[in-house]
Design a protein around this motif. Structure first.
Motif, PDB file in Angstrom:
ATOM      1  N   THR A   8       0.828  -1.204   0.000  1.00 29.99           N
ATOM      2  CA  THR A   8       0.000   0.000   0.000  1.00 29.99           C
ATOM      3  C   THR A   8       0.864   1.257   0.000  1.00 29.99           C
ATOM      4  O   THR A   8       2.041   1.232   0.366  1.00 29.99           O
ATOM      5  N   LYS A   9       0.258   2.372  -0.389  1.00 28.96           N
ATOM      6  CA  LYS A   9       0.954   3.655  -0.375  1.00 28.96           C
ATOM      7  C   LYS A   9       1.259   4.104   1.050  1.00 28.96           C
ATOM      8  O   LYS A   9       2.132   4.943   1.273  1.00 28.96           O
ATOM      9  N   GLN A  10       0.539   3.546   2.021  1.00 28.19           N
ATOM     10  CA  GLN A  10       0.716   3.940   3.420  1.00 28.19           C
ATOM     11  C   GLN A  10       1.900   3.251   4.087  1.00 28.19           C
ATOM     12  O   GLN A  10       2.262   3.607   5.210  1.00 28.19           O
ATOM     13  N   TYR A  11       2.493   2.268   3.429  1.00 30.56           N
ATOM     14  CA  TYR A  11       3.519   1.458   4.090  1.00 30.56           C
ATOM     15  C   TYR A  11       4.674   2.327   4.590  1.00 30.56           C
ATOM     16  O   TYR A  11       5.285   3.073   3.828  1.00 30.56           O
ATOM     17  N   ASP A  12       4.952   2.221   5.895  1.00 29.10           N
ATOM     18  CA  ASP A  12       6.036   2.990   6.499  1.00 29.10           C
ATOM     19  C   ASP A  12       6.934   2.121   7.374  1.00 29.10           C
ATOM     20  O   ASP A  12       7.785   2.629   8.103  1.00 29.10           O
ATOM     21  N   GLY A  13       6.713   0.797   7.313  1.00 29.60           N
ATOM     22  CA  GLY A  13       7.521  -0.119   8.102  1.00 29.60           C
ATOM     23  C   GLY A  13       7.085  -0.259   9.542  1.00 29.60           C
ATOM     24  O   GLY A  13       7.639  -1.058  10.297  1.00 29.60           O
ATOM     25  N   LYS A  14       6.071   0.515   9.959  1.00 32.36           N
ATOM     26  CA  LYS A  14       5.646   0.502  11.356  1.00 32.36           C
ATOM     27  C   LYS A  14       4.431  -0.386  11.603  1.00 32.36           C
ATOM     28  O   LYS A  14       3.967  -0.491  12.734  1.00 32.36           O
ATOM     29  N   ILE A  15       3.916  -1.028  10.559  1.00 31.37           N
ATOM     30  CA  ILE A  15       2.699  -1.814  10.704  1.00 31.37           C
ATOM     31  C   ILE A  15       2.875  -2.965  11.688  1.00 31.37           C
ATOM     32  O   ILE A  15       1.922  -3.431  12.308  1.00 31.37           O
ATOM     33  N   LEU A  16       4.117  -3.424  11.879  1.00 27.00           N
ATOM     34  CA  LEU A  16       4.367  -4.545  12.776  1.00 27.00           C
ATOM     35  C   LEU A  16       4.452  -4.130  14.239  1.00 27.00           C
ATOM     36  O   LEU A  16       4.566  -4.985  15.117  1.00 27.00           O
ATOM     37  N   GLY A  17       4.404  -2.833  14.518  1.00 26.97           N
ATOM     38  CA  GLY A  17       4.548  -2.362  15.890  1.00 26.97           C
ATOM     39  C   GLY A  17       3.239  -2.356  16.655  1.00 26.97           C
ATOM     40  O   GLY A  17       2.153  -2.305  16.076  1.00 26.97           O
ATOM     41  N   PRO A  18       3.315  -2.401  17.993  1.00 26.16           N
ATOM     42  CA  PRO A  18       2.105  -2.378  18.818  1.00 26.16           C
ATOM     43  C   PRO A  18       1.488  -0.985  18.893  1.00 26.16           C
ATOM     44  O   PRO A  18       2.141   0.018  18.596  1.00 26.16           O
ATOM     45  N   SER A  20       0.542   2.376  20.443  1.00 20.96           N
ATOM     46  CA  SER A  20       1.245   3.270  21.374  1.00 20.96           C
ATOM     47  C   SER A  20       2.763   3.141  21.309  1.00 20.96           C
ATOM     48  O   SER A  20       3.473   3.732  22.124  1.00 20.96           O
ATOM     49  N   SER A  21       3.305   2.375  20.326  1.00 24.25           N
ATOM     50  CA  SER A  21       4.760   2.286  20.197  1.00 24.25           C
ATOM     51  C   SER A  21       5.341   3.557  19.588  1.00 24.25           C
ATOM     52  O   SER A  21       6.538   3.798  19.641  1.00 24.25           O
ATOM     53  N   ALA A  22       4.484   4.378  18.998  1.00 29.45           N
ATOM     54  CA  ALA A  22       4.865   5.687  18.475  1.00 29.45           C
ATOM     55  C   ALA A  22       3.640   6.586  18.587  1.00 29.45           C
ATOM     56  O   ALA A  22       2.515   6.107  18.771  1.00 29.45           O
ATOM     57  N   ALA A  23       3.858   7.889  18.458  1.00 28.80           N
ATOM     58  CA  ALA A  23       2.764   8.844  18.656  1.00 28.80           C
ATOM     59  C   ALA A  23       1.614   8.619  17.684  1.00 28.80           C
ATOM     60  O   ALA A  23       0.450   8.876  18.008  1.00 28.80           O
ATOM     61  N   ASP A  24       1.930   8.117  16.472  1.00 26.72           N
ATOM     62  CA  ASP A  24       0.884   7.923  15.471  1.00 26.72           C
ATOM     63  C   ASP A  24       0.341   6.497  15.453  1.00 26.72           C
ATOM     64  O   ASP A  24      -0.474   6.150  14.607  1.00 26.72           O
ATOM     65  N   THR A  26      -2.048   4.519  16.982  1.00 30.20           N
ATOM     66  CA  THR A  26      -3.204   4.705  17.857  1.00 30.20           C
ATOM     67  C   THR A  26      -4.346   3.773  17.465  1.00 30.20           C
ATOM     68  O   THR A  26      -4.334   3.147  16.404  1.00 30.20           O
ATOM     69  N   MET A  27      -5.344   3.709  18.333  1.00 28.87           N
ATOM     70  CA  MET A  27      -6.590   3.014  18.030  1.00 28.87           C
ATOM     71  C   MET A  27      -7.491   3.939  17.221  1.00 28.87           C
ATOM     72  O   MET A  27      -7.497   5.141  17.461  1.00 28.87           O
ATOM     73  N   PRO A  28      -8.286   3.395  16.300  1.00 32.16           N
ATOM     74  CA  PRO A  28      -8.237   2.008  15.841  1.00 32.16           C
ATOM     75  C   PRO A  28      -7.233   1.832  14.707  1.00 32.16           C
ATOM     76  O   PRO A  28      -6.696   2.809  14.182  1.00 32.16           O
ATOM     77  N   CYS A  29      -6.955   0.597  14.365  1.00 34.96           N
ATOM     78  CA  CYS A  29      -6.229   0.251  13.135  1.00 34.96           C
ATOM     79  C   CYS A  29      -4.789   0.738  13.101  1.00 34.96           C
ATOM     80  O   CYS A  29      -4.244   1.018  12.028  1.00 34.96           O
ATOM     81  N   ASN A  30      -4.164   0.865  14.285  1.00 37.07           N
ATOM     82  CA  ASN A  30      -2.764   1.280  14.354  1.00 37.07           C
ATOM     83  C   ASN A  30      -2.542   2.659  13.746  1.00 37.07           C
ATOM     84  O   ASN A  30      -1.435   3.005  13.335  1.00 37.07           O
ATOM     85  N   GLY A  31      -3.622   3.447  13.676  1.00 32.58           N
ATOM     86  CA  GLY A  31      -3.502   4.818  13.203  1.00 32.58           C
ATOM     87  C   GLY A  31      -3.566   5.004  11.702  1.00 32.58           C
ATOM     88  O   GLY A  31      -3.526   6.141  11.222  1.00 32.58           O
ATOM     89  N   TYR A  32      -3.690   3.919  10.944  1.00 34.13           N
ATOM     90  CA  TYR A  32      -3.731   4.038   9.485  1.00 34.13           C
ATOM     91  C   TYR A  32      -5.141   4.393   9.009  1.00 34.13           C
ATOM     92  O   TYR A  32      -6.135   3.936   9.570  1.00 34.13           O
ATOM     93  N   VAL A 168      -3.530  -0.145  26.116  1.00 35.87           N
ATOM     94  CA  VAL A 168      -3.601   1.090  25.336  1.00 35.87           C
ATOM     95  C   VAL A 168      -4.183   2.168  26.246  1.00 35.87           C
ATOM     96  O   VAL A 168      -4.785   1.855  27.282  1.00 35.87           O
ATOM     97  N   PRO A 169      -4.007   3.440  25.899  1.00 35.40           N
ATOM     98  CA  PRO A 169      -4.537   4.508  26.758  1.00 35.40           C
ATOM     99  C   PRO A 169      -6.017   4.324  27.074  1.00 35.40           C
ATOM    100  O   PRO A 169      -6.829   4.059  26.191  1.00 35.40           O
ATOM    101  N   GLY A 170      -6.346   4.440  28.356  1.00 34.62           N
ATOM    102  CA  GLY A 170      -7.722   4.312  28.797  1.00 34.62           C
ATOM    103  C   GLY A 170      -8.160   2.898  29.109  1.00 34.62           C
ATOM    104  O   GLY A 170      -9.290   2.678  29.548  1.00 34.62           O
ATOM    105  N   LYS A 171      -7.272   1.919  28.888  1.00 35.47           N
ATOM    106  CA  LYS A 171      -7.598   0.522  29.155  1.00 35.47           C
ATOM    107  C   LYS A 171      -6.601  -0.065  30.155  1.00 35.47           C
ATOM    108  O   LYS A 171      -5.568   0.528  30.454  1.00 35.47           O
ATOM    109  N   LYS A 172      -6.929  -1.244  30.671  1.00 39.23           N
ATOM    110  CA  LYS A 172      -6.074  -1.903  31.654  1.00 39.23           C
ATOM    111  C   LYS A 172      -4.682  -2.145  31.080  1.00 39.23           C
ATOM    112  O   LYS A 172      -4.536  -2.584  29.943  1.00 39.23           O
ATOM    113  N   LYS A 173      -3.656  -1.856  31.869  1.00 39.30           N
ATOM    114  CA  LYS A 173      -2.273  -1.994  31.418  1.00 39.30           C
ATOM    115  C   LYS A 173      -1.612  -3.220  32.051  1.00 39.30           C
ATOM    116  O   LYS A 173      -2.106  -3.794  33.020  1.00 39.30           O
ATOM    117  N   GLY A 174      -0.478  -3.615  31.497  1.00 44.39           N
ATOM    118  CA  GLY A 174       0.308  -4.708  32.052  1.00 44.39           C
ATOM    119  C   GLY A 174      -0.258  -6.091  31.798  1.00 44.39           C
ATOM    120  O   GLY A 174       0.111  -7.052  32.477  1.00 44.39           O
TER     121      GLY A 174
END
Length: 203
Positions: A8-18, A20-24, A26-32, A168-174
């Motif tokens: 896809t044109k959106q590919y930035d190599g970050k799709i494999l990350g969890p 909140s691993s970067a500012a962008d 986010t929920m939903p859909c890893n920010g894409y 994720v922000p607003g949900k149970k952590k750990g």
């Protein structure tokens, strides 16, 4: 093909990350945002396959051979994979499949059935096939979405059961899911879970 996928044109190599691993990331859909659209039908079985950066070109066409050089994949000890549908752009998720302990793994296909009762959905950006994963060895939550056109029943319905969202922000952590404890090739999907997922019992 998920939003942010390699083709896809959106590919930035970050799709494999969890999330909140970067500012962008986010929920939903890893920010894409909206990506390629795939047509799916009520009652159809989707044989989900996972991707890692080693799988490019011709290696995308088939599952990796089990007798070849092992593909490196960040399985984090397996965990809990949930598959869902959304018809409101990721505001709500309706569970349609779940695999525990051995998921994810690029060496296997993971069958998920679109419910026979699924409704029609063709509004751009609103109709999603979603994968979510709670890792086994680390408290991380992952989510990727594929934009779909859903051919279903007029006035159809989706399961009421939602997905588990944590770490994720607003949900149970750990939170970590029970996994198989390995980062290498797993035993693949549990046969009993395959049967459950193909019956569609998530209401």
């Amino acid at each position: 093909m998920p939003r942010g996928g390699i083709s896809t044109k959106q590919y930035d190599g970050k799709i494999l990350g969890p999330i909140s691993s970067a500012a962008d990331k986010t929920m939903p859909c890893n920010g894409y945002t909206t990506g390629p659209v795939t047509t799916m039908k009520a009652g159809q079985v989707i044989n989900v396959r996972f991707w890692v950066s080693e799988l490019r070109g011709d290696r995308l066409k088939t599952l990796p051979p089990i007798n070849g050089d092992e593909v490196r994949q960040g399985r984090h000890g397996g965990g809990s994979c949930e598959f869902s549908l959304s018809t409101d752009g990721g505001k709500t998720f309706h569970l349609i499949g779940k695999y525990t302990k051995t998921c994810p793994d690029v060496y296997a296909e993971w069958p998920v059935k679109i419910p026979d009762s699924a409704p029609n959905c063709d509004t751009p950006g609103q109709c999603l096939f979603v994968w979510s994963w709670i890792a086994g060895n680390v408290p991380q939550f992952y989510q990727n979405c594929a934009d779909i056109k859903l051919i279903g029943k007029e006035g159809g319905t989706l399961p009421k059961t939602g997905i588990t969202i944590v770490n994720v922000p607003g949900k149970k952590k750990g939170v970590k899911a029970k996994g198989d404890g390995t980062n290498s090739r797993s035993k693949g999907p549990n046969k009993a879970e395959v049967e459950v997922n193909l019956k569609g019992v998530w209401n």
